[in-house]
Structure formats: C-alpha cells, structure tokens
Design an enzyme around this catalytic site. Structure first.
Site, PDB file in Angstrom:
ATOM      1  N   ASP A   5       0.868  -1.185   0.000  1.00 36.58           N
ATOM      2  CA  ASP A   5       0.000   0.000   0.000  1.00 36.58           C
ATOM      3  C   ASP A   5       0.901   1.231   0.000  1.00 36.58           C
ATOM      4  OD1 ASP A   5      -1.787  -2.035   0.500  1.00 36.58           O
ATOM      5  OD2 ASP A   5      -2.806  -1.020   2.154  1.00 36.58           O
TER       6      ASP A   5
ATOM      7  N   LYS B  90      -6.971   3.159  -2.793  1.00 35.44           N
ATOM      8  CA  LYS B  90      -7.296   3.187  -1.361  1.00 35.44           C
ATOM      9  C   LYS B  90      -7.555   4.629  -0.962  1.00 35.44           C
ATOM     10  CE  LYS B  90      -5.418   1.566   3.085  1.00 35.44           C
ATOM     11  NZ  LYS B  90      -4.341   0.763   3.708  1.00 35.44           N
TER      12      LYS B  90
END
EC number: 4.1.2.4
Length: 214
Positions: free
Chosen positions: A89, A151
């Site tokens: 991420d 995200k």
C-alpha cells in the site's frame, strides 16, 4: 453477509509494540480477516505469526506522507516483499499531483509497481486532501500505471472514506481497479454500505466493532 474476507485489519501507530502486532495477528486469525496491514518494520514478525494461515500481510510504503523520493519507496517496497509482504500500500505524492506534475506521479507509482512484480499494489490517494478533479486525476493516473486498488486514505489525515467519494472513484475506474475504503469505518453496518456500492476491501483498526449489532 460475512464481511471477514473484506477486512484489512490495520495497526500503523508509530508507538505500536511487538506485543500490539502479536495481538493484531491473533485477532485477524481468530476472525478470518483477509489481511493485516503493518509498517514495513513489522512485516517479518507478522510473517512468522501468520505462517500456515490464509491471512495475508499488507505493508505500507512511503507512509504516511508519500512525499519521499521514488527510489526510497522502491527500496522499501522491495524490502517489504523480501520480508514476506503479500501486498503493498503506497501513498501517492500529493505535492506532485497538486503541482500538476502528472509524469512524476505516474513514475512514482509505476516504479513501485514494477519493483514488486506480481504483488498487488494499492495506491493511497488521501481523498480528504484533494478536490473532486484531483481525485479523478489520481484515479486516471493509477489506471495508466496498472495498479490493483485505489485506497481512499492513510488514516493519518483529516478525513477518510465517504460514500460520495467512493462513488466518484467507482465511476472513474469502473471495474478496472478495485477500491479499498479506508478511514472512519467503525462497524459492520457502515462497512456493508461500502461493499454495497462496489468496494472490494475495507481497512479498519482495533476500534472496529467486529460483531454486528442486533
């Protein structure tokens, strides 16, 4: 609906101890969550704790600001994968985006994507810091870079996911990129609302109420 397989169970507090990570992994195993999300320094520990389970390990890169050099992100991402991370991420470079330096935003993302090979890459776009047009542009660049997920937030800024923002992202990426809703999701009922509009993953922390209220 069993939402366990949607959950990224997250602990990224800078004061998190090894004991905290052990507890995080225990809860993730007990509840059958999709993954844990930890800082890169704790990937090796999480790997040991989750061996022989189906719980995956996410590691954050360039966290939480996203403004470090691309080469630094690439190195950290490679190390995290080497230590056992199943997913990466990374935080987008918001300064580049706001400068309209889209070539550098693309290179930042694509270099990390290339570095981690076939591992899934989530790009954290930090929606609370962007206007609608900037969110759309970040999504378009992510599409060009062939990332796996958008995200919504790091959890360290002034706000997280909203249903309105997720709908904007979904309209932009359609089904070409999955969406991870992150920030301010505290219970099952709220998580289900995001899943109903097309979110594939839900990022939560220890204050998430795992049991659905009657």
């Amino acid at each position: 609906m069993d939402i366990s397989k949607y959950i990224d169970y997250t602990l990224l507090n800078p004061t998190s101890t090894e004991r905290n990570i052990i507890d995080l992994c225990h809860v993730a195993k007990k509840n059958g969550f999709y993954s844990v999300c930890v800082s890169s320094s704790y990937v090796s520990l999480a790997k040991q704790l989750l061996e022989k389970t189906n719980v995956k390990i996410c590691s954050v890169i360039g966290f939480p600001l996203g403004s470090m050099a691309t080469a630094s992100k690439v190195y950290e991402a490679k190390q995290a994968v080497s230590d056992g991370a199943d997913e990466i991420d990374m935080v987008i470079n918001l300064g580049f985006l706001k400068s309209k330096n889209y070539v550098s935003v693309f290179k930042d993302i694509s270099d990390v994507k290339l570095a981690i090979g076939g591992k899934p890459l989530k790009v954290i776009v930090e929606v609370s810091e962007l206007n609608k047009n900037e969110i759309i542009k970040a999504c378009e660049i992510s599409l060009d870079a062939n990332v796996d997920y958008i995200k919504t937030s790091s959890g360290f800024s002034k706000g997280g996911a909203t249903l309105t923002v997720v709908k904007i992202i979904k309209k932009t990426v359609k089904n070409r990129i999955k969406i991870c809703a992150s920030g301010d999701i505290k219970d099952v009922e709220t998580a289900k609302k995001y899943i109903d509009i097309g979110v594939s993953r839900i990022n939560v922390s220890s204050d998430f109420k795992i049991k659905q209220t009657a």
